[in-house]
Design an enzyme around this catalytic site. Structure first.
Site, short mmCIF file in Angstrom:
data_model
loop_
_atom_site.label_atom_id
_atom_site.label_comp_id
_atom_site.label_asym_id
_atom_site.label_seq_id
_atom_site.Cartn_x
_atom_site.Cartn_y
_atom_site.Cartn_z
N TYR A 30 6.28 8.48 9.47
CA TYR A 30 5.07 9.08 8.90
C TYR A 30 5.40 10.28 8.01
O TYR A 30 6.55 10.59 7.78
CB TYR A 30 4.13 9.48 10.05
N ASN A 73 0.45 5.61 0.43
CA ASN A 73 -0.49 6.72 0.68
C ASN A 73 0.21 8.05 0.41
O ASN A 73 0.65 8.25 -0.73
CB ASN A 73 -1.21 6.60 2.04
N ASP A 74 0.34 8.92 1.36
CA ASP A 74 0.72 10.32 1.08
C ASP A 74 2.02 10.48 0.28
O ASP A 74 3.02 9.83 0.60
CB ASP A 74 0.95 11.10 2.38
N GLN A 89 4.61 7.47 1.18
CA GLN A 89 4.39 6.60 2.33
C GLN A 89 4.15 5.20 1.80
O GLN A 89 3.29 5.01 0.91
CB GLN A 89 3.16 7.06 3.10
N ARG A 101 1.13 15.73 13.60
CA ARG A 101 1.96 15.10 12.57
C ARG A 101 1.97 15.89 11.25
O ARG A 101 1.23 16.82 11.07
CB ARG A 101 1.50 13.67 12.31
N LEU A 105 0.83 -1.22 0.00
CA LEU A 105 0.00 0.00 0.00
C LEU A 105 0.86 1.25 0.00
O LEU A 105 1.88 1.31 0.67
CB LEU A 105 -0.88 -0.02 1.25
C1 FRU Z 1 -2.56 10.90 6.04
C2 FRU Z 1 -1.78 10.25 7.16
C3 FRU Z 1 -0.84 11.24 7.81
C4 FRU Z 1 0.20 10.34 8.42
C5 FRU Z 1 0.33 9.27 7.36
C6 FRU Z 1 0.69 7.92 7.87
O1 FRU Z 1 -2.99 9.99 5.10
O2 FRU Z 1 -2.66 9.70 8.11
O3 FRU Z 1 -1.48 12.10 8.74
O4 FRU Z 1 1.41 11.01 8.64
O5 FRU Z 1 -0.91 9.22 6.70
O6 FRU Z 1 0.91 7.03 6.82
#
Ligand code: FRU
Length: 485
Positions: free
Chosen positions: A106, A46-47, A63, A165, A44
């Site tokens: 993160y 993400n950001d 991420q 964060r 997976l």
């Molecule tokens: C947003 C989030 C951030 C965090 C990250 C963790 O999608 O929740 O706030 O740093 O993803 O993967």
């Protein structure tokens, strides 16, 4: 397989190589996989993180949880590019390998400082009692791409909960600033917290940024401040935002406000606009933007949302990033346009002349259409021959409305949040659409980027038909797009 806590946080070194190879093959061979967007090598993503310009090239990280379609132990995977379109994969860059980021490296940002890339991110640490401590961590990346010298800069102050964060590092007026997503302890509301430093080591908290009189819900994630045509633009993800403050359909929105100026020392965005959706589609979140040395503002987004499942979870991978977009401002609103290098992916240009637009496409293409005013119709994409399944764009250039409709796709995605997304258009006007399709992602740029609708969709990959449902007055072109990775 059950994703127990132990499994999600198992150190990377305790996974065997065969499992990882198998996961990589599953991601690479999936019929839904993207070929000209950044996509997971396995598991997976993400950001986007650390979107920046360093050593003469653009850099972005994402991420990553490489071992499955879940939010497990996160790391940063690194890509670089000369043109924001062709990316080179440089592999794992920030590993969760110290106490500060023991439960995930993160999200965060990056900035070139004195010939090195300074990374600032949130180290997610959990104690034995599973109490979360969010550390803001600094690290340095050399020109050889090695990340070193991780240092804890500060953690959440007493008045902020464990939800603290996603720092963005900013240099302005001779100081460094970090803006960070935060939740206050007293009321558990979402904020953007500002910190200042002169040496990147000693930091002082300045306070919560005032950019709206409205309540932002219970948390703000991924705040970003950039300057577009000299105006400060704040892009952020409020969670639990009341829909009376700003209208949105997704589980969590990604929004922006534009100010006339910003006074970081006094925590004030001056004369802020109302909140608007950054993207009008289904799946954009955690957008990250930065100003390149030439002043241009670029953004890239996670195409995926927290707390949702996607059909490819079954294949053990999930999500992708958007294409990079250049930002400008017109009439107080953000305009997003593809970067010019996207044109370098074009092959097989075809002029479209048939008034019903009946053709078969590949699975990765760009389609440009100019639809004349005073017409109402449907454009079907990725449609089966009998047109039973398709991704639909309904346009009304008479009254002024465009709708992206995924209700007739083969597989459902997050239908609890609706199956259509609409934008208003100027009535009785021509409509220009610049549509990018890459297997299971679509990005629709409306009227030269006045709105963008981004979404995942899951149709049988053999569904290649593109057509209008009747004769339409339009002009258009289509190109296949080359694979980038
Ligand atoms: C947003 C989030 C951030 C965090 C990250 C963790 O999608 O929740 O706030 O740093 O993803 O993967």
């Amino acid at each position: 397989m059950e994703w127990t806590r132990e499994k999600r946080y198992l150190p990377y070194k305790d996974w065997d190589a065969d499992t990882l190879l198998h996961l990589q093959a599953q991601a690479a061979n999936s019929q839904y996989q993207m070929h000209y967007h950044l996509r997971p090598i396995s598991g997976l993503i993400n950001d986007p993180n650390g979107f920046s310009y360093f050593n003469g090239e653009y850099h972005v990280f994402y991420q990553s949880y490489p071992f499955g379609p879940v939010h497990g132990l996160k790391s940063w995977v690194h890509f670089k590019s000369k043109d924001l379109v062709h990316w080179q994969n440089l592999g794992l860059a920030v590993e969760p390998d110290c106490k500060a980021d023991s439960h995930g490296a993160y999200s965060g940002s990056a900035k070139e400082i004195d010939g090195k890339l300074f990374l600032m991110y949130t180290g997610n640490h959990r104690t034995e009692d599973w109490e979360r401590i969010p550390y803001q961590v600094g690290a340095w990346m050399d020109q050889d791409g090695k990340v070193k010298d991780k240092t804890i800069l500060f953690r959440n102050p007493d008045h902020i909960t464990e939800h603290f964060r996603d720092p963005q590092i900013i240099e302005r007026n001779g100081h460094y600033y970090a803006i960070i997503g935060a939740q206050d302890k007293e009321n558990q509301h979402g904020h953007i917290d500002i910190w200042r430093s002169n040496d990147l080591k000693n930091w002082e908290e300045l306070g919560f940024l005032h950019f709206s009189d409205d309540d932002m819900g219970y948390m703000i994630e991924c705040p970003n401040l950039i300057f577009v045509d000299e105006k400060p633009v704040l892009i952020f993800c409020p969670q639990g935002l009341d829909k009376s403050v700003a209208d949105y359909d997704n589980i969590y929105p990604n929004m922006y406000v534009i100010g006339d100026d910003i006074d970081l020392d006094n925590c004030e965005l001056i004369n802020p606009s109302k909140l608007r959706n950054f993207d009008e589609g289904f799946d954009v979140y955690a957008s990250q933007a930065f100003n390149a040395p030439d002043g241009r503002a670029y953004s890239i987004s996670w195409v995926g949302l927290p707390d949702l499942t996607y059909p490819t979870d079954k294949e053990n991978w999930a999500n992708c990033l958007s294409q990079v977009k250049e930002l400008s401002i017109k009439d107080g609103k953000l305009i997003q346009t593809p970067v010019t290098a996207m044109e370098s992916l074009h092959i097989n240009e075809k002029e479209l002349t048939n008034s019903k637009l009946e053709l078969d496409s590949s699975n990765q293409y760009e389609l440009k259409l100019n639809i004349k005013a005073e017409q109402i119709g449907n454009l079907r994409l990725a449609a089966s021959n009998e047109l039973k399944h398709s991704l639909l764009i309904n346009f009304d250039t008479k009254n002024g409305k465009l709708t992206l409709d995924r209700s007739n796709c083969d597989l459902e995605v997050a239908t609890d949040y609706g199956t259509t997304r609409s934008v208003k258009l100027a009535p009785n006007s021509d409509l220009s659409l610049d549509i990018f399709v890459d297997h299971s992602v679509i990005e629709v740029f409306v009227n030269n980027g006045e709105a963008v609708l981004t979404g995942r969709f899951f149709n049988n990959p053999n569904n290649h038909r593109i057509s209008f449902d009747k004769e339409i007055k339009y002009s258009g072109k289509i190109w296949d797009m080359q694979t980038i990775l």
